[in-house]
Write a protein that holds these residues in place. Structure first.
Motif, mmCIF file in Angstrom:
data_model
loop_
_atom_site.group_PDB
_atom_site.id
_atom_site.type_symbol
_atom_site.label_atom_id
_atom_site.label_comp_id
_atom_site.label_asym_id
_atom_site.label_seq_id
_atom_site.Cartn_x
_atom_site.Cartn_y
_atom_site.Cartn_z
ATOM 1 N N LEU A 135 -2.752 0.134 -13.503
ATOM 2 C CA LEU A 135 -3.104 0.647 -12.180
ATOM 3 C C LEU A 135 -3.676 2.053 -12.266
ATOM 4 C CD1 LEU A 135 -0.008 -0.545 -10.104
ATOM 5 C CD2 LEU A 135 -2.233 -1.628 -10.340
ATOM 6 N N ARG A 137 0.855 -1.190 0.000
ATOM 7 C CA ARG A 137 0.000 0.000 0.000
ATOM 8 C C ARG A 137 0.886 1.232 0.000
ATOM 9 N NH1 ARG A 137 -2.809 -3.552 3.244
ATOM 10 N NH2 ARG A 137 -4.974 -3.855 2.624
ATOM 11 N N ILE A 140 -2.036 3.399 -4.474
ATOM 12 C CA ILE A 140 -1.955 1.986 -4.880
ATOM 13 C C ILE A 140 -2.215 1.114 -3.660
ATOM 14 C CG2 ILE A 140 -0.431 0.181 -5.774
ATOM 15 C CD1 ILE A 140 1.063 2.374 -7.297
ATOM 16 N N ASP A 141 -3.145 0.199 -3.797
ATOM 17 C CA ASP A 141 -3.458 -0.747 -2.730
ATOM 18 C C ASP A 141 -3.591 -2.130 -3.365
ATOM 19 O OD1 ASP A 141 -5.983 -0.884 -0.069
ATOM 20 O OD2 ASP A 141 -4.428 -2.298 -0.687
ATOM 21 N N ARG A 142 -2.623 -2.974 -3.167
ATOM 22 C CA ARG A 142 -2.630 -4.309 -3.790
ATOM 23 C C ARG A 142 -3.352 -5.354 -2.933
ATOM 24 N NH1 ARG A 142 -2.424 -4.518 -8.652
ATOM 25 N NH2 ARG A 142 -1.497 -6.602 -8.684
ATOM 26 N N ASP A 183 1.261 5.585 -1.607
ATOM 27 C CA ASP A 183 0.841 6.700 -2.458
ATOM 28 C C ASP A 183 2.045 7.066 -3.315
ATOM 29 O OD1 ASP A 183 -1.138 8.161 0.184
ATOM 30 O OD2 ASP A 183 -1.784 7.010 -1.565
ATOM 31 N N ALA A 219 1.089 -2.708 -13.235
ATOM 32 C CA ALA A 219 1.686 -3.756 -12.415
ATOM 33 C C ALA A 219 2.085 -4.884 -13.346
ATOM 34 C CB ALA A 219 0.697 -4.261 -11.368
#
Lengths: 462, 413
Positions: B156, B119, B168-170, B121, B140
């Motif tokens: 993304l 996670r 971004i939060d994977r 920014d 990604a």
């Protein structure tokens, strides 16, 4: 595996039998290969129905074989026609002829002054003409040429209301109504009109329109077949016409991502109509895109020497920019920008789309957006919508760009450029999955849609 | 008048409204998410770098140092609690890969202690702070914990103009998602790897029959056949696993073209053996030997995946499992038909036809891979083999039909 017991060993083969066995296996091998080849061919995609070999051997009729000669003829034509309209005076027929001669010259030079003068001549002619007469067809064609398609409707309707007209003339007028539909975004309506025109009188110029239609609908193969029919149906083929056809075929190759084939067509165009600045510029961009920067630069300089058109300057500036020559690129782009501004003042609707491309690459996003909106208002076809989309993206309005372009895609404008724009717009809007899908669609249509070299392609991408 | 119409119409065509695609080149940020950091593969068109930075582009030390400093000032990341990630530029150079030259850099983004590496920014202003129309695509390319192995990339988001930050939060990720993805990759690769499967099937053709001198003879007992099949498949698996692991872990390499030609030759040799016993009783040895070659081809697909040794090992394991699964399925699908038909007088014809088929394919592929030019036979073979499941189904129907038509021959003791 275990060998059989000695008691079951087969009898030895005769000496001649070995050769026969080898021969038999060789024959069987060849037969198997033949069967596989046949099956393979049967499972290959359907081949085009038209004989495209005609595109490789287009003969020409006597006419100017190079741009300089054609321009000299056009200049003579303008001079002769101008003599019949001294100080702007003259009947509508003389005005029409004068306007046509100016448009012929503009086709060769892309000069804004000629478009403006042609428009003025047609305005004078229409002012003098009685109802039901006048330069109707040329007025309509002029409106289409300067990207004001709605202004072609009234003269075309007048034209088609004439009491006496041949099938060929009726077909021409009908096809031009198809052009109006095309350039106002009605792809389905355009196709209906073109088919109607062909039903009245089969004309290669309508087939030419169908080629453009197929291209914008995302079917380059059908477009190429249409061009093959144009060649077969065209009795008189002047070198300029042939060169223009090769430029269109090259543009189709670009759509399919075949840059080598595109370059071959542009070289053919340059060869068939020598000294044509536009064909030379097409060749220059391909050399650049294919990595031969030195040759590209030389060809761009040749094109500029033939005609210092600002679109050629833009292509050259893009090449310099790609090589890290920022100062040189800026200098060339500045000259192009100044020239676009001058031309916009003289013939705004004819120049808006081209000037907009320059603004997107070098200028101010707000100015680009203003130009794009004006351009789209005049002719809301797929191309103008896509350009507006790019301008919106440059101004950080991804959602609005999607709102403009999705409807034209749904209406049938399915060229790879539409999907390339949508891919970028969706990505900026945070719609990653949609961006992926649009990207894949763009690549299916044009495997080079996102090639870094695309930034060097300024010609033949429309 | 007609000429006038044509000429004027031509004018309209040639002056169609322009609608070029994006006329300025894009940057790309390709992110690989590992267990402890994010690796960013950065591509910035050299021309736009020069335009935006005012720097000279080049691979001399001064130019690269200037580029590094510029890039370092335009990229960053923060954790969800606002703490800054560390940015390390590992490599930077100007390269020409496809199209105009690019600035290519590898950047490691390292989270602060305790921060979730999945996670962040992302902050990016390179070029877009100066060139308003420039666009940065963020994708990604690898995320083992999410099952993304680089075969497909995931968009993304994008950055342009004043839009210079991307959250971004994977997500949490699954421990074995990458291994499962690798298995799928392996299955997909072998299913599309007509040459690999054809080699195996050609070796299986003589499995149900006995060699008698220089000819194949009557059927082998079922148990012996099954042992032969198992030996061949196992040996092939061991062979390609050895080189797959070696290439992926120890970077064993051969140029691609000779490997591909050797694979085609392996099919030819198997086809010859199916016609006449060339190496009876040593099929497993041959399968293992040529398996080494096939493994080198597999490795080109899977090497480089995984940001750490554990992920790399799991990727190789998953990929290999995927390959084995499909191999076993193919053998399980083909073997019963071979066993059935071997007990009819039709088997020699089937064996010969299969051998010829494989032989023709091998020759076509050798020619194609040596010359680099396609040929209609190779294209036909590939087109035919895409219908493999139908061919296997057809074989089974043929086997059942033949069984009904002929009396079974007694197996030789």
């Amino acid at each position: 595996m275990s060998a059989a017991s000695p008691a079951a060993a087969p009898p030895p083969m005769a000496a001649g039998g070995s050769a026969l066995t080898i021969l038999r296996f060789a024959v069987l091998l060849l037969l198997a290969g033949l069967i596989v080849t046949v099956i393979g061919r049967l499972t290959q995609p359907e081949q085009p129905r038209e004989d495209r070999s005609v595109l490789e051997r287009i003969g020409t009729t006597p006419g100017p074989t190079d741009h300089a000669t054609a321009l000299a003829w056009a200049e003579d034509g303008v001079s002769n026609a101008a003599a019949r309209v001294p100080d702007g005076q003259g009947d509508w027929l003389a005005q029409e002829l004068y306007a046509s001669s100016l448009l012929t010259r503009a086709r060769l030079t892309a000069r804004a002054e000629d478009y403006a003068a042609a428009g003025a001549a047609l305005a004078r002619g229409n002012a003098q003409a009685a109802n039901g007469t006048g330069p109707m067809l040329v007025t309509a064609q002029y409106a289409l040429t300067v990207h004001r398609p709605r202004e072609a409707v009234a003269p075309l309707n007048d034209y088609l209301r004439q009491a006496i007209m041949s099938d060929a003339e009726k077909a021409a007028g009908t096809a031009m109504l198809g052009d109006v539909a095309f350039f106002t975004g009605d792809l389905g309506g355009a196709k209906r009109r073109y088919d109607e025109a062909q039903g009245i009188w089969r004309d290669p110029t309508t087939e030419y329109r169908l080629a453009r239609w197929h291209r914008k609908a995302g079917d380059p193969d059908a477009a190429i077949d249409s061009f093959a029919r144009v060649v077969r149906g065209t009795g008189r083929r002047m070198p300029e016409f042939v060169a223009g056809l090769y430029l269109q075929l090259g543009a189709l190759a670009l759509d399919q991502g075949d840059w080598t084939a595109a370059e071959r067509r542009f070289v053919q165009a340059d060869a068939r109509f020598g000294g044509w600045w536009l064909a030379r510029a097409h060749r220059a961009q391909m050399r650049g895109a294919l990595g031969d920067v030195k040759a590209a630069e030389r060809l761009y300089r040749e094109a500029l020497a033939l005609n210092p058109d600002p679109s050629v300057m833009d292509g050259y500036a893009a090449l310099l920019r790609s090589q890290g020559r920022a100062a040189d690129a800026r200098a060339v782009a500045a000259r192009a920008g100044a020239e676009w501004q001058r031309r916009l003042r003289i013939a705004p609707s004819a120049m808006a789309g081209h000037a907009l491309e320059h603004e997107l690459a070098w200028g101010s996003p707000p100015h680009a957006l203003a130009l794009a909106r004006a351009n789209h208002r005049l002719h809301p076809d797929g191309d103008a919508a896509v350009l507006l989309g790019w301008a919106l993206l440059a101004n950080g309005r991804a959602a609005e760009a999607i709102g403009v372009v999705e409807p034209v895609e749904a209406a049938g404008w399915k060229g790879w450029q539409t999907y390339a724009l949508l891919a970028e717009a969706y990505a900026l809007a945070g719609r990653g999955d949609d961006a992926d899908d649009a990207r894949k669609t763009a690549l299916e249509r044009n495997p080079r849609a996102f090639d870094p070299g695309q930034s060097l392609l300024w010609f033949g991408t429309h | 008048m007609r000429l006038l119409r044509i000429a004027v119409a031509l004018l309209a065509m040639l002056l169609a409204a322009p609608a070029a695609a994006h006329l300025t080149p894009n940057s790309e940020l390709r992110l690989a998410f590992g267990r402890s950091h994010v690796l960013a593969d950065v591509v910035i068109p050299m021309g736009d770098y020069a335009l935006a930075s005012g720097n000279r582009a080049g691979n001399d030390p001064a130019a690269r140092a200037a580029a590094r400093a510029w890039l370092a000032g335009h990229v960053g990341a923060t954790a969800t609690d606002g703490r800054a990630w560390r940015v390390v530029i590992d490599e930077l150079r100007f390269v020409k890969v496809a199209g105009p030259p690019d600035l290519s850099a590898t950047v490691r983004l390292l989270p602060p202690a305790g921060a979730d590496p999945r996670r962040l920014d992302l902050r990016w202003s390179a070029v877009i702070d100066t060139v308003p129309s420039h666009f940065v695509l963020v994708v990604a390319t690898e995320d083992f914990a999410a099952g993304l192995l680089g075969r497909d990339r995931q968009v993304l988001g994008a950055l342009q103009g004043e839009q210079q930050a991307l959250a971004i939060d994977r997500g949490g990720g699954a421990p074995l998602a990458g291994m499962a993805a690798a298995a799928r990759l392996g299955m997909h690769h072998i299913a599309e790897g007509h040459d690999h499967l054809l080699f195996l099937i050609a070796l299986l053709l003589p499995a149900p029959v006995l060699a008698a001198g220089r000819r194949w003879n009557g059927p082998k007992p079922v148990r012996a056949t099954l042992w032969s099949l198992a030996a061949v498949v196992t040996a092939f698996t061991v062979g390609h696993s050895v080189t797959l692991i070696g290439a992926a872990v120890f970077d064993w390499r051969l140029p691609a073209q000779p490997v591909e030609v050797l694979i085609a030759l392996s099919i030819m040799i198997s086809a010859l053996h199916a016609l006449r016993p060339v190496f009876p009783g040593r099929e497993a040895l041959v399968a293992g030997g040529f398996g080494l070659v096939h493994g080198l081809a597999f490795a080109t697909l899977v090497s480089g995946y995984g940001l750490d040794p554990t992920e790399r090992a799991l990727t190789i394991l998953g990929f290999n499992l995927g390959i084995e699964l499909v191999q076993l399925l193919v053998v399980a699908a083909v073997a019963p038909s071979l066993l059935l038909i071997a007990r009819t007088p039709a088997y020699p014809a089937l064996r010969t036809a299969g051998a010829l088929f494989a032989g023709v394919a091998a020759i076509a592929w050798v020619v194609e891979r040596v010359s680099g030019l396609g040929n209609p036979v190779a294209a036909g073979m590939d087109a035919l083999l895409t219908h493999g499941p139908w061919l296997i189904g057809g074989l089974l129907l043929l086997a059942l039909a033949l069984r009904r038509s002929y009396a079974l021959r007694k197996p030789v003791a």
